[in-house]
Structures are given as structure tokens and as C-alpha cells.
Design an enzyme around this catalytic site. Structure first.
Site, PDB file in Angstrom:
ATOM      1  CD  GLU A 129      -2.815   1.243   0.131  1.00  0.00           C
ATOM      2  OE1 GLU A 129      -3.685   0.386  -0.007  1.00  0.00           O
ATOM      3  OE2 GLU A 129      -2.665   2.190  -0.682  1.00  0.00           O
ATOM      4  CE  LYS A 205       5.702   7.115  -5.282  1.00  0.00           C
ATOM      5  NZ  LYS A 205       5.926   8.493  -4.797  1.00  0.00           N
TER       6      LYS A 205
HETATM    7  N1  HSE Z   1      10.180  10.393  -2.864  1.00  0.00           N
HETATM    8  C1  HSE Z   1       8.815  10.017  -2.835  1.00  0.00           C
HETATM    9  C2  HSE Z   1       7.956  11.261  -3.050  1.00  0.00           C
HETATM   10  C3  HSE Z   1       8.473   9.393  -1.501  1.00  0.00           C
HETATM   11  O1  HSE Z   1       8.480  12.371  -2.939  1.00  0.00           O
HETATM   12  O2  HSE Z   1       6.781  11.108  -3.344  1.00  0.00           O
HETATM   13  C4  HSE Z   1       7.091   8.810  -1.480  1.00  0.00           C
HETATM   14  O3  HSE Z   1       7.001   7.705  -2.333  1.00  0.00           O
END
Ligand code: HSE
Ligand code: NAP
Length: 438
Positions: A129, A205
Site C-alpha cells: 500500500e 508508481k
Molecule cells: N520520494 C517520494 C515522493 C516518496 O516524494 O513522493 C514517497 O514515495
């Protein structure tokens, strides 16, 4: 604690230490929610000699073997980051029959399908998650609550570091280097912040979100990406005048193509009309907007990075798995997916914002408009501002109607070749919405 559910952490940095502290401070709450207490058994770090606030020093080790050999460990929580050795440790933990929770988007985007298949084969769970959206619940809603929908679009702000930076640049006129250092200090940035500012973190992502939303295997290479390094302060000012904000948008769509459904997945600084809900998501906040045929449009919003919000997502997975251990519930079978067919970038249709530095003399604008016209790119608006009266240059900002990206590339190559007339092709950014996408 004889009946405790043993937890091992791989990593005690921003997130790992946050999780260790929460296990300690929330012990009573978690015990009553699971039905059995949680016990921290071991914590893997590179340097076990360095004390870490909130992590008992006798739990620290730099030997992953000692963690995997501990029979009292039921759940291994990977919070190291990076591809290797994190992937190898996840695989070893699954092979040894441990449930695994991870916040590692790189490993899940590149190796998720084979690791999930391994978990299913071993009868254990692999949950992630926290890999997307920090504290925002989005993996679980896509896997369960929206499963009845045909999802057509996922549009998201999923990098807290760049959203924090772009917001500070737009609102405070802050310099790029200063806001990056601030994001690093606050624990938002990756160990190598190039992954944030060049769009790689958001691409991992988005690949994970598209896989879940469209039920296909999406490799991170399928995501076309552009980072935020090239943006100038005046792009924010022009965007503001035109009625837009600039956000690093991650967009995934499944569209009909000549030989079946095609995935369009892009990460890019994008102009987004100020009336859109995503345009108002500021600072380290993230948001994921999903369009489904039954549910319509839904928006998930919250803190996208930082120790406590990310610990919330990690611990939600830990508690879910701990309940399985406590009740002996078997994990669900993994559904096998086909690999996504990707629409080549050149065939993607989008509106664009173009900022060009041009020689301030007769016929230059007409020449540029002529090239765009020959490539079938229709102009929606044109602004010309005197840039440097001594050098006799001006800045032209153009917004286009929807056009095929390959045609725009061809036109920009010709425009850039007008050297004396166009000393610089500055920003070229897509525009979201207003009939502008895909
Ligand atoms: N480096 C990532 C960001 C951390 O700034 O979103 C969270 O996944
Ligand atoms: P971090 O602060 O850099 O911490 C990494 C930890 O892992 C450190 O304790 C480090 O040990 C340990 N580690 C790294 N490589 C190791 C190795 N080879 N062997 C042993 N230990 C190793 O990272 P973070 O920000 O907590 O991020 C952890 C994970 O969560 C990453 O996957 C990241 O993408 C993800 N995530 C982070 C956030 C956030 O806001 N930071 C949000 C969501 C998801 P030492 O301390 O000894 O160096």
C-alpha cells in the site's frame, strides 16, 4: 510474548524508524485490533553501530541472514528502497514462508508480477500500500473496492517531492535548488532525488496503478516521462495568466487501438485548469483520480510522503497480514494478467503549451505559425512578450488545440532549425483536460 506476531524491518531510515516508533507507541491499539500483540524482532541497517531514535539498539543488525533465521518473525517489512538487494531480500523472505510488506515502488513496478506469483505459490502475502501515494489508501481500493468497474483513466499527482517543489516555486517564487534541499531535509525525497525530479519515481508508481486499474502487466518502460528540471519561473507566471497550474501529472488511460486496447501512460509537468480538483493539490500532498464506469469519478487525496503518513500505510498492511496470522486465514490467489499493449508516444493526442524565444522582427511569428499549420497543429492562443529589447528578442507562448504528438515533434524540429529566428525552444508541456488528452 509467546503469542506475539513477530515483525522484522529491513531499513530504519525515514519510514523504517517511523514504523518502529509507531509499533512501540501504538502497541495496545494494534494488539486489540489484531487479537495478538505485535513484537519487533530485528531491524536491518547498513551501519548497525549507529543508534537510531525510536529503534531499540539491540534489535539492529547488518546481517539479513540473522533476520531470516529468526523463527519468531512472521512478517518482513522492506523499507530499504532501491532495486537490489531489496528485491533479493523480499524474494528470500517469501521463499522462507514469511509474509512481506513493502513500500518499494521500484521493486514492485519492475518485479511485482513475479514476486506476487511467488507469494501465491508459497501461500503467503505480499502487500505494498505504501508504494504509491504515501499515506493515501489507493492500492487496496483499486484491488478491492473498485473491482466491479471498467476503469478508463487514472490521473494522479504521485510524487510528494516534486509537488512540494512546484508549489513552492509557483506560490513563493522559490528557487529550484532551495526547495529540493528543503524536501530532502523533510524526508520526502528518495535517496537519489534524481528519481523524483526526473519523473522516475512517479513512473514506477503509475506503472503499478495502471496494472491494478486496467488488469494488465505494465513495465515502467511503458511510461513515457519528462521531469521538472527544465521549468522556468516564468512558465508558472504564463500558466497562471492562462488560467492553469503546473503539476507533475501521471496519467494512464486504456484506449481502443487498431489491434485492441492500448495503454497510454505518461508522466510530465502538465498545465491543468485551475478549476480541476487536482490543480489545488499542493505541497507534499498527493492525489489519485480514478474514472470508473459504475462509480464515476473518485478522488483519493492525502499526504504523499513523510515518516508518519507512510507508516500509516505500511502498518495497515502489517495489521492486515497479522490478522491473517492470528486467524489462520489463507491469502487470496493472484489473478494472472496479460502484458499491456502500449500506444507509441508519437500517436498520443494532446493539447500543448509551447514557450519559444524568438528574434523580434517581422515575419518570425508568421514563419512559426506556418510550420505548425503545415503539420496540422491548430493554435488555440498566442501571447508575445518583449524579452530583451537590447538583444531584440521576444518570448512567444502558444497553446495548441489537440494534436498528434508526432506531428508536434516534427514541427518543433523545423522550428528549432530556424536558428537565427528561434534561439531557444523553451518549455513544451502538455495541457490536461479541456478535450486535451490522449
Ligand atoms: N520520494 C517520494 C515522493 C516518496 O516524494 O513522493 C514517497 O514515495
Ligand atoms: P531512507 O531514509 O534512505 O532509509 C533507508 C534505510 O534502509 C536506512 O536505514 C538504510 O540503512 C537501510 N538500507 C539501505 N540499503 C541497505 C542495505 N543494502 N543493507 C542494509 N540496510 C540498508 O529511505 P526512506 O525514505 O525511509 O524510504 C524507504 C522506502 O520507502 C523506499 O522504498 C521509499 O521509496 C519508500 N517510501 C518513502 C517515503 C518517504 O516519505 N520517505 C514515502 C513512501 C515510500 P542505514 O540507516 O544504515 O543507511
Amino acid at each position: 510474548m509467546a503469542d506475539a506476531i513477530g515483525i522484522a524491518l529491513l531499513g530504519a531510515g525515514t519510514v523504517g524508524a517511523g514504523v518502529a516508533r509507531a509499533i512501540e507507541t501504538g502497541a495496545e491499539r494494534y494488539s486489540s485490533r489484531v487479537g495478538r500483540p505485535l513484537a519487533l524482532r530485528g531491524v536491518l541497517v547498513r551501519d548497525a553501530g549507529r543508534p537510531r531514535e525510536g529503534v531499540p539498539s539491540d534489535h539492529l543488525t547488518s546481517e539479513v541472514g540473522s533476520i531470516l533465521a529468526d523463527e519468531g518473525t512472521h512478517v518482513v517489512v522492506e523499507l530499504m528502497g532501491g532495486e537490489e538487494p531489496a528485491r533479493q531480500h523480499i524474494e528470500s523472505a517469501l521463499r522462507s514462508g514469511r509474509h512481506v510488506v513493502t513500500a518499494n515502488k521500484e521493486v514492485m513496478a519492475k518485479h511485482g508480477p513475479e514476486l506476487l506469483a511467488l507469494a501465491a505459490e508459497r501461500g503467503v502475502r505480499l502487500l505494498y500500500e505504501a508504494a504509491v501515494g504515501g499515506g493515501i489508501p489507493i492500492i487496496s481500493p483499486l484491488s478491492r473496492d473498485l473491482l466491479a468497474n471498467e476503469i478508463t483513466d487514472v490521473t494522479a499527482i504521485i510524487n510528494g517531492t516534486t509537488n512540494f517543489m512546484l508549489t513552492a516555486m509557483a506560490k513563493r517564487g522559490a528557487e529550484y535548488g532551495d526547495v529540493l534541499a528543503e524536501a530532502q531535509r523533510l524526508g520526502y525525497a528518495e535517496a537519489d532525488p534524481a528519481a523524483d525530479v526526473d519523473g522516475g519515481d512517479a513512473a514506477y508508481k503509475l506503472a503499478i496503478l495502471c496494472g491494478l486499474a486496467f488488469h494488465v502487466v505494465v513495465s515502467p518502460e511503458a511510461v513515457s516521462r519528462q521531469g521538472i528540471r527544465g521549468l522556468a519561473a516564468r512558465d508558472f507566471a504564463y500558466a497562471q495568466d492562462l488560467g492553469y497550474a503546473i503539476k507533475l501529472l501521471a496519467q494512464g488511460s486504456l484506449l481502443p487501438g487498431p489491434t485492441g486496447a492500448e495503454l497510454v501512460a505518461t508522466v510530465s509537468p502538465t498545465l491543468i485548469a485551475r478549476h480541476e480538483p487536482l490543480a489545488t493539490v499542493d505541497g507534499v500532498r498527493n492525489a489519485v483520480q480514478v474514472e470508473g464506469d459504475l462509480v464515476g469519478r473518485v478522488l483519493f487525496e492525502g499526504a504523499g510522503a513523510g515518516a508518519r503518513p507512510t507508516a500509516s500505510a505500511v502498518l495497515a498492511d502489517v495489521l492486515d497480514v497479522a490478522r491473517d496470522v492470528a486467524t489462520g486465514r489463507l491469502p487470496p490467489e493472484a489473478a494472472p494478467y496479460a502484458r499491456a499493449q502500449v500506444r507509441p508516444r508519437e500517436r498520443v493526442v494532446a493539447r500543448h503549451y509551447l514557450r519559444l524565444t524568438v528574434a523580434d522582427r517581422a515575419g518570425v511569428l508568421a514563419g512559426i505559425a506556418g510550420i505548425l499549420g503545415r503539420h496540422e497543429i491548430s493554435l488555440a492562443s498566442v501571447i508575445q512578450v518583449e524579452a530583451d529589447s537590447r538583444a531584440r528578442t521576444a518570448e512567444i507562448v502558444i497553446t495548441t488545440h489537440p494534436a498528434v504528438t508526432g506531428r508536434l515533434d516534427g514541427a518543433l524540429t523545423e522550428i528549432a532549425a530556424l536558428e537565427g529566428d528561434v534561439p531557444e525552444v523553451g518549455s513544451v508541456l502538455p495541457i490536461y483536460g479541456d478535450g486535451g488528452a490522449r
